[in-house]
Design an enzyme around this catalytic site. Structure first.
Site, short mmCIF file in Angstrom:
data_model
loop_
_atom_site.label_atom_id
_atom_site.label_comp_id
_atom_site.label_asym_id
_atom_site.label_seq_id
_atom_site.Cartn_x
_atom_site.Cartn_y
_atom_site.Cartn_z
N ASP A 44 0.84 -1.21 0.00
CA ASP A 44 0.00 0.00 0.00
C ASP A 44 0.87 1.25 0.00
O ASP A 44 1.54 1.55 0.98
CB ASP A 44 -0.89 0.00 1.25
CG ASP A 44 -1.85 1.18 1.26
OD1 ASP A 44 -2.97 1.04 0.74
OD2 ASP A 44 -1.47 2.25 1.79
N TYR A 49 2.84 9.81 -0.60
CA TYR A 49 3.95 9.28 0.21
C TYR A 49 5.31 9.53 -0.45
O TYR A 49 6.34 9.38 0.20
CB TYR A 49 3.80 7.77 0.47
CG TYR A 49 2.52 7.34 1.16
CD1 TYR A 49 1.65 8.27 1.73
CD2 TYR A 49 2.18 6.00 1.24
CE1 TYR A 49 0.47 7.86 2.34
CE2 TYR A 49 1.01 5.59 1.86
CZ TYR A 49 0.16 6.53 2.40
OH TYR A 49 -1.00 6.12 3.01
#
Ligand code: NAP
Length: 286
Positions: A44, A49
């Site tokens: 994930d 990110y």
């Protein structure tokens, strides 16, 4: 590995590996390599990110067949228009070095959700994404999206941990045939979760750590869970949760730990929405 069936006919591993806040790219690549080596088959990540490239490198170098790994990424709110979402999907694919993603989520329920969702629906038709879903959607927001779109989200990824158990939200997702996926299952360690005595006393009965008890409790609730760690021993520990079963009394004891409050921020709080997402959303007006 245990799998869940999604409402679009696809299958998803019930335990996966998350890489939020692993901004050092070599560390992210190493952690994903370790996770794949240990046996995780769900990774994930998210555009926000900043480590999709590292995730892609680890997948490419693993030697594992692409169709055995379930790759999730997410579109950030600064791409929540129809046109920008199409670009965001292509950017994620490029950074991951993949020609399809298994699951792509709208990361947050704000901004032009309708436009972004239409882009996800189209990308699914084109084969760029197998399953499409959402994250941090409350029941009314999920219902709104379901009513206005052609494809129902397959997954809703929300905060669920012993401190914030979200029983009503999980039940609503289930009623709608939308798979709940838990982020921050350990509440990122808040309130000494890894040494909490109540959880430790349950763990002693099974010879398991607090982390393992928490993951098992979530799995037995039918939730997909994606713990994060950059330490291989913990990555291994968190994967070792399929050889025991919590009794119904122990499940009830876990349920009694609920603090009924997000451990991060309330996604329905206008002030939080403005301060965290305001600048990105305002920039999209121009
Ligand atoms: P988390 O998994 O609840 O907690 C991670 C923390 O726990 C890290 O500090 C890690 O330390 C530590 N840890 C992990 N396993 C441990 C163990 N067995 N014993 C002791 N400490 C342990 O937090 P998270 O990373 O926020 O959530 C998990 C994933 O959910 C993320 O990585 C991301 O993929 C996803 N997520 C999604 C959203 C969203 O809005 N959709 C928001 C947050 C997170 P070390 O790394 O130092 O081992």
């Amino acid at each position: 590995m245990q799998y869940v069936n999604l409402n679009d006919g696809n299958k998803m591993p019930q335990l996966g590996f998350g890489v939020f806040q692993v901004s050092d790219l070599s560390q992210a690549e190493q952690a994903v390599s370790d996770a794949l080596d240990v046996g995780y088959r769900l990774i994930d990540t998210a555009a926000a990110y900043g480590n999709e490239e590292a995730v892609g490198n680890a997948i490419k170098n693993s030697g594992i067949n692409r169709d055995e790994i379930f790759v999730t990424s997410k579109l950030w709110v600064d791409h929540f228009t129809y046109e920008k979402a199409k670009q965001g999907i292509d950017d994620s694919l490029k950074k991951l070095g993949l020609d399809y993603m298994d699951l792509y989520l709208l990361h947050q329920p704000y901004g032009d959700v309708a436009g972004a969702w239409r882009a996800l629906e189209e990308a699914q038709k084109e084969g760029k994404i197998k399953s499409i879903g959402v994250s941090n959607f409350a029941p009314d927001q999920l219902m709104n999206l379901e009513l206005m779109s052609n494809v129902k989200p397959a997954v809703n990824q929300i905060e669920v941990s012993p401190w914030y158990q979200e029983h009503n939200e999980v039940a609503f997702n289930e009623q709608q045939d939308v798979q709940t996926e838990a982020w921050a299952p350990f509440a990122e360690g808040k309130h000494n979760i890894f040494t909490n005595e109540t959880i430790a006393n349950i763990g002693k009965k099974y010879g398991k750590s607090n982390g393992q008890v928490i993951l098992r409790w979530l799995i037995q609730r039918g939730i997909v869970v994606i713990p994060k760690s950059v330490h291989k021993s913990r990555i291994e520990e968190n994967f070792d949760v399929f050889d025991f079963e919590l009794s119904s009394d122990d499940m009830k004891t876990m349920n009694s730990l609920d603090k009924h409050e997000s451990q991060f921020f309330d996604h329905r709080d206008p002030a939080a929405i403005e301060s965290i997402f305001g600048a990105s959303l305002k920039a999209l007006r121009n």
